[in-house]
Design an enzyme around this catalytic site. Structure first.
Site, PDB file in Angstrom:
ATOM      1  N   ASP A  99      85.071  55.680  29.993  1.00  0.00           N
ATOM      2  CA  ASP A  99      85.881  56.750  29.409  1.00  0.00           C
ATOM      3  C   ASP A  99      87.288  56.265  29.055  1.00  0.00           C
ATOM      4  O   ASP A  99      87.843  55.400  29.745  1.00  0.00           O
ATOM      5  CB  ASP A  99      85.958  57.896  30.431  1.00  0.00           C
ATOM      6  N   HIS A 159      86.260  52.347  20.812  1.00  0.00           N
ATOM      7  CA  HIS A 159      84.862  52.076  21.187  1.00  0.00           C
ATOM      8  C   HIS A 159      84.538  50.587  21.004  1.00  0.00           C
ATOM      9  O   HIS A 159      83.822  50.004  21.811  1.00  0.00           O
ATOM     10  CB  HIS A 159      83.901  52.922  20.342  1.00  0.00           C
ATOM     11  N   LEU A 190      69.155  40.840  35.947  1.00  0.00           N
ATOM     12  CA  LEU A 190      69.829  42.146  36.037  1.00  0.00           C
ATOM     13  C   LEU A 190      69.190  43.095  35.023  1.00  0.00           C
ATOM     14  O   LEU A 190      68.817  42.669  33.930  1.00  0.00           O
ATOM     15  CB  LEU A 190      71.322  41.968  35.722  1.00  0.00           C
TER      16      LEU A 190
HETATM   17  C1  FPP Z   1      84.041  57.766  26.164  1.00  0.00           C
HETATM   18  O1  FPP Z   1      85.392  57.597  25.740  1.00  0.00           O
HETATM   19  C2  FPP Z   1      83.193  56.804  25.480  1.00  0.00           C
HETATM   20  C3  FPP Z   1      82.088  57.123  24.750  1.00  0.00           C
HETATM   21  C4  FPP Z   1      81.610  58.492  24.560  1.00  0.00           C
HETATM   22  C5  FPP Z   1      81.311  56.082  24.075  1.00  0.00           C
HETATM   23  C6  FPP Z   1      81.135  54.835  24.865  1.00  0.00           C
HETATM   24  C7  FPP Z   1      80.806  53.781  23.898  1.00  0.00           C
HETATM   25  C8  FPP Z   1      81.244  52.531  23.957  1.00  0.00           C
HETATM   26  C9  FPP Z   1      82.059  51.943  25.054  1.00  0.00           C
HETATM   27  C10 FPP Z   1      80.938  51.639  22.848  1.00  0.00           C
HETATM   28  C11 FPP Z   1      79.892  50.689  23.259  1.00  0.00           C
HETATM   29  C12 FPP Z   1      78.670  51.121  22.705  1.00  0.00           C
HETATM   30  C13 FPP Z   1      77.538  50.928  23.329  1.00  0.00           C
HETATM   31  C14 FPP Z   1      76.305  51.403  22.686  1.00  0.00           C
HETATM   32  C15 FPP Z   1      77.484  50.265  24.636  1.00  0.00           C
HETATM   33  P1  FPP Z   1      86.054  58.765  24.900  1.00  0.00           P
HETATM   34  O2  FPP Z   1      85.682  58.574  23.480  1.00  0.00           O
HETATM   35  O3  FPP Z   1      85.616  60.084  25.437  1.00  0.00           O
HETATM   36  O4  FPP Z   1      87.569  58.527  25.127  1.00  0.00           O
HETATM   37  P2  FPP Z   1      88.696  59.676  25.292  1.00  0.00           P
HETATM   38  O5  FPP Z   1      88.313  60.494  26.482  1.00  0.00           O
HETATM   39  O6  FPP Z   1      89.954  58.896  25.511  1.00  0.00           O
HETATM   40  O7  FPP Z   1      88.711  60.467  24.030  1.00  0.00           O
END
Ligand code: FPP
Length: 245
Positions: free
Chosen positions: A16, A33, A127
């Site tokens: 997050d 991301h 893993l």
């Molecule tokens: C949450 O941060 C993150 C996500 C919903 C997406 C997670 C995806 C990745 C880390 C990219 C990698 C992709 C894969 C398929 C492994 P947020 O967007 O909610 O952040 P915020 O709370 O600051 O808005």
């Protein structure tokens, strides 16, 4: 007798804070991301070094469809691309990729990439990386309940003899182990519909660090914190002590 140094065998991660990390830098959310994706693979490497056997990554939840069409489109395309570019290296590292989630609504091309990655890595043993894409804990429970009800109607299962062990067979990945350590970045302190069944006795660890800033040293800190916990699983401290002697 000294306490055994435990390494969590299964770690679940909510990555997050990508959006906030990008905003702080005046970048589009998608840049967050992209930065977060690299951190996930660094963490997989660190997990292998430590002897962790299973990692579950919450890449896209059943609720993430509520985000803007642009962000959803990016996350779908990016998951597909990420699987294609990372799978050979992960395969060399002995990582077995396993997809957990609902096929409904998910892009067909993402499903194909997930299935190809699963096929390529199916014999790996170092893993297991559970990629949770279009995953929701309630959806998993609901899908299991529907499948059990159908099997009961077909007389393949007797409702009265259903146990926790036999219910597990209806989950998306019955062979998956319970989660030892749940890790969430960015300061939010909730589990957000992730792995509800498998998190029943999990140790929770929250850090304020935004996911793209999460470094190996932060991971080690989380492991050390975990090692200080006493996992009782319903027993008393004295019983745990007696068993360790
Ligand atoms: C949450 O941060 C993150 C996500 C919903 C997406 C997670 C995806 C990745 C880390 C990219 C990698 C992709 C894969 C398929 C492994 P947020 O967007 O909610 O952040 P915020 O709370 O600051 O808005």
């Amino acid at each position: 007798m000294a306490k055994k140094i435990e390494i969590p065998q299964h770690i679940a991660i909510v990555m997050d804070g990508n959006g906030r990390w990008a905003k702080e830098r005046g970048l589009p959310r998608t840049a967050g991301h992209q930065a977060g994706e690299k951190v996930l693979f660094d963490l997989v490497e660190a997990c292998i070094e430590f002897g962790v056997k299973e990692v579950s990554a919450y890449a896209f939840s059943t609720e993430n469809w509520k985000r803007s069409p642009e962000e959803v489109k990016f996350l779908m395309g990016y998951s597909r691309e990420m699987l294609r570019t990372r799978r050979d290296r992960l395969n060399e590292m002995g990582v077995k990729i396993n997809w957990l989630g609902r096929p409904q609504k998910l892009w067909k091309s993402v499903i194909s990439e997930l299935e190809e990655a699963e096929e390529l890595t199916k014999n790996n043993k170092v893993l297991t990386l559970n990629m949770c894409v279009n995953y929701g804990g309630r959806a998993e429970m609901l899908d299991a309940a529907v499948a059990i009800a159908k099997d009961a109607l077909r007389r393949k299962v007797k409702p009265d003899s259903l146990s926790e062990k036999s219910l597990r067979k209806y989950l998306y990945s019955p062979q998956m182990s319970d989660v030892d350590l749940f890790l969430r970045s960015s300061g939010e302190q909730r589990t957000s519909n992730f792995l509800m069944w498998q998190l029943a006795y999990t140790e929770l660890y929250f850090t304020k660090i935004l996911w793209p800033d999460f470094k190996k040293k932060n991971f080690y800190k989380a492991i050390f914190d975990y090692q200080k916990r006493e996992r009782r699983f319903g027993k008393t401290s004295q019983q745990i002590l007696d068993n360790n002697v």
